[in-house]
Design a protein around this motif. Sequence first.
Motif, PDB file in Angstrom:
ATOM      1  N   GLY A 168      99.184 -22.379  -7.525  1.00 10.22           N
ATOM      2  CA  GLY A 168      97.794 -21.965  -7.397  1.00 10.22           C
ATOM      3  C   GLY A 168      97.623 -20.460  -7.336  1.00 10.22           C
ATOM      4  O   GLY A 168      96.503 -19.954  -7.431  1.00 10.22           O
ATOM      5  N   ARG A 171      85.302 -19.214  -1.224  1.00 14.71           N
ATOM      6  CA  ARG A 171      85.798 -20.531  -1.625  1.00 14.71           C
ATOM      7  C   ARG A 171      86.853 -20.497  -2.729  1.00 14.71           C
ATOM      8  O   ARG A 171      87.682 -21.413  -2.825  1.00 14.71           O
ATOM      9  N   VAL A 172      86.845 -19.452  -3.569  1.00 16.95           N
ATOM     10  CA  VAL A 172      87.727 -19.428  -4.733  1.00 16.95           C
ATOM     11  C   VAL A 172      88.736 -18.285  -4.700  1.00 16.95           C
ATOM     12  O   VAL A 172      89.921 -18.487  -4.985  1.00 16.95           O
ATOM     13  N   PRO A 224      91.097 -17.825  -0.635  1.00 15.49           N
ATOM     14  CA  PRO A 224      92.044 -18.843  -0.137  1.00 15.49           C
ATOM     15  C   PRO A 224      93.358 -18.843  -0.920  1.00 15.49           C
ATOM     16  O   PRO A 224      93.358 -18.889  -2.148  1.00 15.49           O
ATOM     17  N   GLU A 273      94.495 -21.221  -4.224  1.00 22.19           N
ATOM     18  CA  GLU A 273      93.326 -21.622  -5.020  1.00 22.19           C
ATOM     19  C   GLU A 273      93.444 -21.004  -6.409  1.00 22.19           C
ATOM     20  O   GLU A 273      93.651 -19.799  -6.556  1.00 22.19           O
ATOM     21  N   ASP A 274      93.302 -21.827  -7.441  1.00 26.28           N
ATOM     22  CA  ASP A 274      93.436 -21.345  -8.811  1.00 26.28           C
ATOM     23  C   ASP A 274      92.376 -20.298  -9.143  1.00 26.28           C
ATOM     24  O   ASP A 274      91.234 -20.373  -8.681  1.00 26.28           O
TER      25      ASP A 274
END
Length: 291
Positions: free
Chosen positions: A6, A148-149, A152, A155-156
């Motif tokens: 990720g 959110r993206v 983290p 996360e991709d």
Amino acid sequence: RVRGDGNCFYRSVGFGMLEQILHAPPLRRLQLITAFRERLQTISWDEAHKATAHASLLERLERIRVGTTWTPPMPGSDAMMCNQSLLYEDMRNNQAPVDMALIRALRKLAANYIIENADCNTAVDSGITFRDVAMCTGYESVEDFCHRVVLPEGEDAETLCQHALPAALDIVVRVAFLDRSSSGAEPDFLDFGDRVSHSKEDSASGGKEEVGAGVGDRIMVNIQFRPGHYDLLYKAEAKPVPRRRRRSSSNVLFAASRDFANHFEVASPTPSASQAAMPASGRRSKQGLCS
């Protein structure tokens, strides 16, 4: 090959950039490593383990800046081990904190860039701002998108990340997009961070002039994207990418092909990987970074 956890986009870009900095002539290397270190010095962490890892990363960058090795040679190791090999081994070492420290730092830089430039276009002449993209893809704001993206771990990378990270680092990231549905065709290459030239009216002469700096002397990192994963690419020979396959990053066209061996090879970043040309029949994926 880059570890697929990720974080592969940030790991590919970060390692590829550091590798090129290490290969740069001494004066240019000093300029690049100083600028990168100064960017990272703007980042701070509240968590003790993240702060410690970040300090270790800054220490390594400082060692390169003052002209020593990436890390002190280990007892019994080859004293002539080059910086690129030391970087490679350090990034592969799961016990060392540097790999994740670099990824966290790049995520933070990308998030800061998106928030600070929320109302700026994602690319020259795109006409679409970072805020537009975030809102149109279901996020409440650019802050929500980053929360959110971007920030983290694991996360991709999506949409805005591909635009923001090269811009935050002042580099160009060229991506070969591979698509199983178009096997046998040339891949599409998309440049992110490229200051694309465009025409504007010249009020003095009444004609048009070309503006935009293009790539110039900035670092260009070549990576490939296949569904769900990014890998580093290394040029196998000095052969330009066909202009008809080049895309501006303002385009929303991500179709590509798996047949890219005429221009690049996926290889482990050993000292010879960027130097030795390989015959077309010998190009293939190899075991590599953090796999």
